[in-house]
Design an enzyme around this catalytic site. Structure first.
Site, PDB file in Angstrom:
ATOM      1  N   CYS A 201      44.498  34.285  47.247  1.00 26.47           N
ATOM      2  CA  CYS A 201      44.545  35.401  48.198  1.00 26.47           C
ATOM      3  C   CYS A 201      43.150  35.811  48.648  1.00 26.47           C
ATOM      4  CB  CYS A 201      45.285  36.588  47.593  1.00 26.47           C
ATOM      5  SG  CYS A 201      44.600  37.153  46.028  1.00 26.47           S
TER       6      CYS A 201
ATOM      7  N   GLU B 104      49.532  44.004  46.418  1.00 28.26           N
ATOM      8  CA  GLU B 104      48.336  43.170  46.589  1.00 28.26           C
ATOM      9  C   GLU B 104      48.760  42.000  47.447  1.00 28.26           C
ATOM     10  OE1 GLU B 104      46.077  40.459  46.732  1.00 28.26           O
ATOM     11  OE2 GLU B 104      46.268  40.059  44.583  1.00 28.26           O
TER      12      GLU B 104
ATOM     13  N   GLU C  75      43.919  48.178  41.618  1.00 29.11           N
ATOM     14  CA  GLU C  75      44.146  47.932  40.198  1.00 29.11           C
ATOM     15  C   GLU C  75      42.805  47.666  39.529  1.00 29.11           C
ATOM     16  OE1 GLU C  75      48.086  45.821  39.237  1.00 29.11           O
ATOM     17  OE2 GLU C  75      47.611  45.062  41.231  1.00 29.11           O
TER      18      GLU C  75
ATOM     19  N   ASN D  32      50.693  31.303  42.806  1.00 25.36           N
ATOM     20  CA  ASN D  32      49.385  30.633  42.923  1.00 25.36           C
ATOM     21  C   ASN D  32      48.559  30.729  41.647  1.00 25.36           C
ATOM     22  OD1 ASN D  32      49.383  33.358  43.764  1.00 25.36           O
ATOM     23  ND2 ASN D  32      47.398  33.112  44.724  1.00 25.36           N
TER      24      ASN D  32
END
Ligand code: NAI
Ligand code: MG
Length: 491
Positions: free
Chosen positions: A290, A257, A465, A159
């Site tokens: 996301c 993630e 992160e 993406n």
């Protein structure tokens, strides 16, 4: 200059082979990469398997001691040179990425690719400030150091291919690790360009390796390799489970993630224009984000007005070729993704949902274009409210009280992000404290500083992160305790 291992994409030469140990390596087999713009094939890409995975990890392992021992200042200098290379090839990267994954050229030019360069600069600079003050235990000195961990496998999605890859590549390299990057098979091209840029910037052979191929083949082999010291993955929950199972055998530390089903809470005291802006923004990248706040939760007293204003704005969005600067919304990436999105919408409508905007494919454009869609009359426990869609589809639900809003917001298995629109500081404080999410935005969206921890709660991920947190993950932290006694050199 095109040969059978080189594609010309928008006039940019892209090598279709792996990049292992500082050499281009072909595979006997290939897979076809497509452009979502019109579904046409772009070319054949090397299809790695177990042998290529092994070779790449071996190259990363061999290059590790020298890179780990390279002074921080020198590592930082080379990463800045990589950033310079990205800046120099910004237009090339933007053009190739748009053809490969269908996201807007204007976003790649103005937002995404500049951030790719920034990822390298940020972590190079952060490396030089990374420090913990020594402390004393009964006269003994404690010294904390961030030792590089070893070869890292980085598995990334389609993406925002280069942007998400470099969130991982930059800190992993800065920390003194070596890397094997496996980009998604729907968007393999910019990772290959990154290998060229890194080599030109003087990154030593084997420090960054790029392997191409399917997740179930080369990806699965990489994450199961016992020489790998870290795995960082961005993608779907089912794939994360498979990776975690493979990592379990070697106890390889993981950063995951994953997806989301994030809410946008619109309270009656919110600036409605701002709230509508924030809601329309959720169609960015055709909803393939996301972090997208795909569940609009709106106070019932303002819901009718909000919906009407939203509808007007959504219908004015221009859908079309992502290379056109005037386009607001491009295609979904792949026929499989489009079918997945359509399936969600169809089942929701069958279950009683009402499409107040969109509701299906854009038949005028054909191809992979799905209309921006807003569904109302959806039940909290329904699939459309609970599952990540990853397309330009939002749902709208109403609430009567703040407590109900918070309950709805938290009632999924995800917890990546949440956005709150309110005019009241007190309410913002109360509500944000109760939301289960890695990131909460108040009266804004997508403001993302690399210093901040980024990640998700629940099934949205494992670990964080950004800034210090990236270095904590990519390093073996060591505490050295030194006694005041036992010295013979009187130094
Ligand atoms: P995916 O999670 O299967 O793919 C992501 C990456 O994982 C790709 O590079 C793929 O090759 C690799 N991979 C797949 N299986 C693997 C394995 N067994 N071992 C190692 N690597 C493996 O995601 P996919 O199928 O492309 O998309 C499915 C859904 O995932 C989307 O509809 C969306 O809901 C979600 N997704 C979430 C993303 C996020 O940013 N959190 C990004 C992309 C997809
Ligand atoms: Mg592609």
């Amino acid at each position: 200059m095109s040969d059978r291992h080189t594609l010309s994409v928008a006039g940019v030469e892209v090598d279709t082979r792996h990049w292992i140990g500082g050499e281009r390596i072909a595979s006997a087999e290939t897979f076809t990469d497509h452009s979502p713009i019109d579904g046409s094939p772009i070319g054949e890409i090397a299809r790695g398997g177990a042998a290529e995975a092994r070779a790449a990890v071996a190259a990363a392992k061999a290059a590790f001691p020298a890179w780990a021992a390279t002074p921080r200042t020198e590592r930082a200098r080379i990463l800045h040179a990589v950033a310079d290379g990205v800046d120099k090839r910004l237009e090339d990267l933007a053009q190739v990425e748009t053809r490969d994954n269908g996201a807007l050229l204007r976003s790649h030019r103005r937002g995404v690719m500049p951030r790719v360069a920034h990822n390298f600069r940020f972590f190079a600079d952060w490396l030089l400030t990374l420090d913990h003050e020594d402390f004393d235990t009964r006269g003994h000195t404690n010294h904390v150091s961030w030792d590089p961990a070893g070869p890292c496998v980085l598995i990334t999605p389609w993406n925002a291919p280069l942007m998400l890859a470099t969130w991982k590549v930059a800190p992993a390299l800065a920390a003194g690790n070596t890397v094997v990057l496996k980009p998604a098979e729907w968007s393999p091209l910019t990772a290959s360009l990154l290998a060229d840029i890194a080599a030109e910037a003087g990154l030593p052979a084997g420090v960054l390796n790029v392997v191409q191929g399917h997740g179930s083949e080369v990806g699965a082999a990489l994450v199961a390799d016992p020489d790998v010291r870290r795995i960082s993955f961005t993608g779907s929950v089912p794939t994360a489970r498979r990776i975690a199972e493979a990592a379990a055998a070697n106890l390889t530390p993981l950063s995951l993630e994953l997806g989301g089903k994030s809410p946008l809470l619109v309270f009656a005291d919110a600036d409605l224009d701002l709230a509508v802006d924030l809601a329309v923004e959720q169609y960015d990248n055709a909803g393939q984000v996301c972090l997208a706040a795909t569940r609009l939760l709106v106070d019932s007293t303002v819901a009718a007005e909000f919906t009407e204003r939203f509808r007007t704005r959504a219908l004015a969005l221009r859908q079309g070729d992502p290379r056109d600067e005037a386009t607001d919304l491009g295609p979904t990436i792949h026929p499989r993704q489009l079918e997945k999105v359509e399936g969600f919408v169809r089942r929701a409508v069958t279950a009683g949902a009402r499409a107040v905007v969109g509701g299906g494919r854009n038949e005028e454009l054909g191809g992979l274009y799905h209309r921006p869609t807003l569904l109302t009359d959806v039940a909290q426990d329904s699939e459309i409210v609970q599952e990540e869609i990853f397309g330009p589809v939002l749902t709208l639900q109403t609430f009567d009280t703040e407590a109900e809003a918070v309950a709805l917001a938290n009632d999924t298995r995800f917890g990546l992000a949440a956005t709150v629109a309110t005019g009241s500081h007190e309410r913002a404080e109360r509500v944000t404290a109760q939301l289960v999410a890695g990131t909460v935005w108040v009266n804004c969206f997508f403001v993302r500083d690399l210093q901040a921890p980024f990640g998700g709660a629940r099934h949205s991920g494992v670990g964080r992160e950004g800034g210090t947190w990236s270095f904590d993950f990519y390093c073996d932290l060591k505490n050295t305790v030194t006694a005041p006694k036992g010295w013979t050199d009187h130094g």
